[in-house]
Structure formats: structure tokens, C-alpha cells
Design an enzyme around this catalytic site. Structure first.
Site, PDB file in Angstrom:
ATOM      1  N   GLY A  90     -77.083  83.375-138.824  1.00  0.00           N
ATOM      2  CA  GLY A  90     -78.365  83.936-138.283  1.00  0.00           C
ATOM      3  C   GLY A  90     -79.035  83.317-136.847  1.00  0.00           C
ATOM      4  N   GLN A 119     -84.748  80.902-130.555  1.00  0.00           N
ATOM      5  CA  GLN A 119     -83.681  79.884-130.448  1.00  0.00           C
ATOM      6  C   GLN A 119     -83.099  79.784-129.141  1.00  0.00           C
ATOM      7  OE1 GLN A 119     -82.219  80.709-134.664  1.00  0.00           O
ATOM      8  NE2 GLN A 119     -82.005  78.406-134.506  1.00  0.00           N
ATOM      9  N   CYS A 129     -79.818  74.706-139.343  1.00  0.00           N
ATOM     10  CA  CYS A 129     -80.282  75.455-138.577  1.00  0.00           C
ATOM     11  C   CYS A 129     -79.834  75.078-137.057  1.00  0.00           C
ATOM     12  CB  CYS A 129     -81.902  75.248-138.385  1.00  0.00           C
ATOM     13  SG  CYS A 129     -82.683  76.407-137.077  1.00  0.00           S
ATOM     14  N   LEU A 130     -79.413  75.981-136.410  1.00  0.00           N
ATOM     15  CA  LEU A 130     -78.726  75.652-135.021  1.00  0.00           C
ATOM     16  C   LEU A 130     -79.757  74.923-134.014  1.00  0.00           C
ATOM     17  CD1 LEU A 130     -76.957  78.923-134.186  1.00  0.00           C
ATOM     18  CD2 LEU A 130     -76.091  76.797-135.075  1.00  0.00           C
ATOM     19  N   HIS A 146     -85.235  82.765-143.302  1.00  0.00           N
ATOM     20  CA  HIS A 146     -85.405  81.687-142.536  1.00  0.00           C
ATOM     21  C   HIS A 146     -85.476  82.156-140.972  1.00  0.00           C
ATOM     22  CE1 HIS A 146     -82.895  78.112-141.048  1.00  0.00           C
ATOM     23  NE2 HIS A 146     -82.855  78.791-140.052  1.00  0.00           N
ATOM     24  N   GLU A 147     -84.783  83.125-140.915  1.00  0.00           N
ATOM     25  CA  GLU A 147     -84.829  83.791-139.240  1.00  0.00           C
ATOM     26  C   GLU A 147     -86.091  84.453-139.042  1.00  0.00           C
ATOM     27  OE1 GLU A 147     -82.457  82.979-137.467  1.00  0.00           O
ATOM     28  OE2 GLU A 147     -81.183  82.264-139.134  1.00  0.00           O
ATOM     29  N   HIS A 167     -88.662  81.849-137.712  1.00  0.00           N
ATOM     30  CA  HIS A 167     -88.467  81.624-136.331  1.00  0.00           C
ATOM     31  C   HIS A 167     -89.542  82.376-135.510  1.00  0.00           C
ATOM     32  CE1 HIS A 167     -85.595  78.391-136.162  1.00  0.00           C
ATOM     33  NE2 HIS A 167     -84.488  79.361-137.158  1.00  0.00           N
TER      34      HIS A 167
HETATM   35 NI    NI Z   1     -82.688  78.514-137.797  1.00  0.00          NI
END
Ligand code: NI
Length: 185
Positions: A45, A50, A98-99, A140-141, A144
Site C-alpha cells: 500500500g 508518502q 511502512c515504506l 494503515h494507509e 497517512h
Molecule cells: Ni505506511
């Protein structure tokens, strides 16, 4: 085109993202770039903040998780201006990464069912109930978009234990296999 991933410490990750307008320029290109960035960095995701863009756009492809979580098979979505209208089901704690937080994996407790409303890539309105690990990815997304990150859900003690790792990310010293932008570099 892959886009650089903004890492923990970047102010854009702490902003509440804005809805996009119907005539958002080059939306398809942005979505394609977000998918490419996500695939290249082995994510399931990615949210627009991000990649440095404070807009309410999320791309998801749960396929890599399908072996462990069958509900992820074929769960590929573009969620624009998404709203979570309901969170139900039991709370389950599972490890997340998470990236924007390379090298950090912590257990996060989240409800297992969410009802969401969103526009798809064609800007058609959709409403959907999402369950299991897919509900986790969505939440989670979605965090953000609200300026939150998964580490906001962990205990103060766990947070203390990862403090030096977080500082390393800020300084640009975290190991990262994809193009990323840290505050300190
Ligand atoms: Ni993330």
C-alpha cells in the site's frame, strides 16, 4: 516512473491531506507512478503523502500477502478521497511495516472490518466492506491521510525502544533498498 519515498520526519507525513478535485491534472499518471513506486519497494500500500503529495489518494495491492491471508488475493484498489464510515469486528494485533519507516516492524492492534466510501480510479463512487488483512492495509494507509503513522498506535515503551532507529531514519542513516528522501539528507 518511480517516485522517491518520503521518510519519517518529513513534515508532509504529519499533515492532514486534502481531497482531490474532479479535474485533478494527470491523475492517471500519478496513480501509475504510485503503483510503480509501491511495487519497486515491495509495499502492499502507498498513500500520496508518502511521495510528498498531501492529497487523499491511496493505492493498494494485497497480492503479496495472499499466501498468509487469502482475502488479499486480487485486492487491488485505488482509493480517492476515501472515508472510513465504520470500523467493526474484533481487534487483532499484527506486525506492520511502512515504506516511510524502513527497518521498523511493530505489532499494531486494529479492527478487522471496515466500511469505506471512495472514488475509484475513474472517479466513480464506491462503497465497500473490507475485511481481514485488507482492512488493516486500508486503515494503515488511511492513517497517512490523517497525518498519522503506525508507530502512533504502539505503547510508549515500544516507542522508546525504537527511538534510536527513528533518529537514524531522520538523519538519513537508515538502510533503504528504494529511493527515499530523509530530512537529514
Ligand atoms: Ni505506511
Amino acid at each position: 516512473m518511480t517516485l522517491p519515498v518520503y521518510l519519517y520526519g518529513q513534515p508532509v507525513l504529519r499533515k492532514v491531506a486534502e481531497n482531490i478535485e474532479k479535474e485533478y491534472p494527470e491523475l492517471n499518471e500519478l496513480i501509475a507512478n504510485m503503483f510503480e513506486t509501491m511495487y519497486r519497494s515491495d509495499g502492499v500500500g502507498l498513500a500520496a503523502p508518502q511521495v510528498g503529495l498531501s492529497k487523499r489518494i491511496i493505492v493498494i495491492d494485497g497480492e503479496p500477502m495472499a499466501e498468509d491471508f487469502p482475502e488479499c488475493k486480487g485486492f487491488k484498489r485505488v482509493l480517492i478521497n476515501a472515508q472510513i464510515i465504520e470500523r467493526t469486528g474484533e481487534e487483532v494485533a499484527l506486525e506492520e511495516g511502512c515504506l516511510s519507516l524502513p527497518g521498523i516492524h511493530e505489532k499494531v492492534s486494529r479492527p478487522t472490518v471496515v466500511r469505506i466510501k471512495y472514488l475509484d480510479a475513474n472517479l466513480d463512487e464506491k462503497e465497500e466492506v473490507v475485511e481481514g488483512f485488507n482492512a488493516r492495509i486500508v486503515q494503515h494507509e488511511y492513517d497517512h491521510l490523517e497525518g498519522k503513522m503506525f508507530i502512533d498506535h504502539i505503547s510508549p515503551i515500544r516507542k522508546q525502544l525504537i527511538k534510536s532507529k527513528l533518529n537514524n531514519i531522520i538523519k538519513g542513516n537508515a538502510r533503504c533498498s528504494y529511493r527515499a528522501i530523509a530530512v537529514g539528507k
